[in-house]
Structure formats: C-alpha cells, structure tokens
Write a protein that holds these residues in place. Structure first.
Motif, PDB file in Angstrom:
ATOM      1  N   PHE A  46      43.021  32.559  32.810  1.00 31.68           N
ATOM      2  CA  PHE A  46      44.226  32.001  32.208  1.00 31.68           C
ATOM      3  C   PHE A  46      45.409  32.744  32.813  1.00 31.68           C
ATOM      4  CE2 PHE A  46      47.302  31.397  28.697  1.00 31.68           C
ATOM      5  CZ  PHE A  46      47.222  30.013  28.583  1.00 31.68           C
ATOM      6  N   PRO A  47      46.415  32.034  33.324  1.00 33.30           N
ATOM      7  CA  PRO A  47      47.465  32.676  34.119  1.00 33.30           C
ATOM      8  C   PRO A  47      48.602  33.321  33.335  1.00 33.30           C
ATOM      9  CG  PRO A  47      47.869  30.332  34.039  1.00 33.30           C
ATOM     10  CD  PRO A  47      46.569  30.572  33.295  1.00 33.30           C
ATOM     11  N   CYS A  48      48.560  33.274  32.021  1.00 31.21           N
ATOM     12  CA  CYS A  48      49.721  33.685  31.233  1.00 31.21           C
ATOM     13  C   CYS A  48      49.387  34.808  30.254  1.00 31.21           C
ATOM     14  CB  CYS A  48      50.236  32.491  30.433  1.00 31.21           C
ATOM     15  SG  CYS A  48      50.588  31.044  31.418  1.00 31.21           S
ATOM     16  N   PHE A  49      50.461  35.274  29.603  1.00 29.93           N
ATOM     17  CA  PHE A  49      50.364  36.220  28.509  1.00 29.93           C
ATOM     18  C   PHE A  49      49.853  37.551  29.061  1.00 29.93           C
ATOM     19  CE2 PHE A  49      49.008  36.332  23.758  1.00 29.93           C
ATOM     20  CZ  PHE A  49      50.285  36.682  23.388  1.00 29.93           C
ATOM     21  N   ASN A  73      41.975  25.207  33.046  1.00 29.10           N
ATOM     22  CA  ASN A  73      43.344  25.017  32.572  1.00 29.10           C
ATOM     23  C   ASN A  73      43.940  23.642  32.819  1.00 29.10           C
ATOM     24  OD1 ASN A  73      44.074  27.796  31.619  1.00 29.10           O
ATOM     25  ND2 ASN A  73      43.336  28.241  33.660  1.00 29.10           N
TER      26      ASN A  73
END
Length: 189
Positions: free
Chosen positions: A115-118, A141
């Motif tokens: 997952f590319p975020c957070f 995703n």
C-alpha cells in the motif's frame, strides 16, 4: 507481487504468515489469495496477523471502532474456515513490538499488503530488514498494479491513454470473491 527483502523462503517452516495491514477483509483480497496459494504450494497452514497500533497519525476512536468491527467479522470468518487468526489491539504504545517477528520466526514466508500511503511503506521496509524469511508484498490497490505505471501522469487524458494500452492483461486477474470457501490447508497446531 514484490519481494520486499532478499531473505529466503523456508520450506521447512511451520506455516505461511499473512500480515494483514491494508486489505483488512476476507473477501476480494489479492494478498489473502496469494498467501493461501503459497500455503497450498508449501503444504502448510495459514496464520493471519491483523494488528492495530494505538498511536499513529490520525488515530481516533472512530477509526478504531471501524477496524475493531472488521476484526470481529474477520475472526468469525477465519474461525469458520479453520484458519489461525491473531487479531491484536495494542493496549499501550510499543506493546506490540516484536509480535510480527515472533510469528515469523517459525514461518516459511510472510505475505503482506503493498500500500503506497500512510506509514505502511515505512513499516514494511523496516519489517523486511528484520525478518528472517522472505516478505512478499501484494499490490491489490487498483485495476492495474502500481508498478505497471513507470511514469507520473500530468493529465487525466495521458493516464487514460496509458490505461487503455496497458490494462488488458490485468483485467482477467481478479481476486477471489471468497478465497476461504474451499481451502484445503492443514490445520495450524
């Protein structure tokens, strides 16, 4: 699918570990599909870890209530499928430190959600450096894998043209609606 480290897969491990961090569901989940396939391939049981830290940016009672309700649903679904599920809610800051490593110590490999975020990319990078076994991250995703886009698109039109040219091979690769329905894995003991 992206290997996050160079550690080996240990065929003599006791189980395959799915570290559920982004796709926190038992249906339509590419990483769960992959973890089940790896467990079948190795003839091992599947163990699932879903943890909730108590302190991270934007942590709130509302968000935690949402995650906890999902954990309750996941616990019921994994129990019906006879898959070992470890939901963990951190009671105090840092209390969960070492939990992933402890479960990975006897694992053949660890499968996670890319997952590319957070804070998740940093967390995966840090874990990959410490794990004694391979960490494989699965991108679930969107319609096409994030790594299939080798450039940044500055307009919607340029992205649409790229999508029409490159999406076809991925359109038939869908996650299973219910990957736990017919698994034939050994029980975790």
């Amino acid at each position: 699918l992206t290997p996050a480290n160079d550690a080996p897969i240990r065929p003599d491990g006791r189980h395959v570990l799915y570290w559920m961090t982004a796709a926190r569901r038992t249906t339509h989940n590419y990483a769960l599909d992959h973890a089940l396939a790896r467990a079948r391939e190795l003839g091992k049981p599947l163990v699932v870890l879903e943890a909730l830290r108590c302190d991270y940016p934007w942590a709130s009672d509302r968000l935690h209530a949402f995650v906890l309700a999902g954990m309750r649903d996941n616990a019921a679904r994994f129990a019906r499928a006879r898959v070992a599920y470890h939901p963990y809610v951190e009671p105090a800051l840092g209390a969960g430190k070492g939990l992933l490593a402890a479960l990975a110590a006897d694992a053949c490999l660890v499968v996670g959600d890319e997952f590319p975020c957070f804070f998740l990319p940093r967390m995966h990078t840090a874990a990959a450096a410490r794990l004694p076994v391979r960490l494989e991250l699965v991108d679930g995703n969107g319609i096409i894998p994030m790594r299939a886009n080798l450039r940044t698109f500055t307009t919607a039109n340029s992205f649409r043209r790229h999508l029409f040219k490159t999406a076809t091979p991925y359109l038939d690769e869908r996650p299973l609606a219910d990957p736990l329905a017919r698994h034939d894995l050994p029980a975790y003991t």
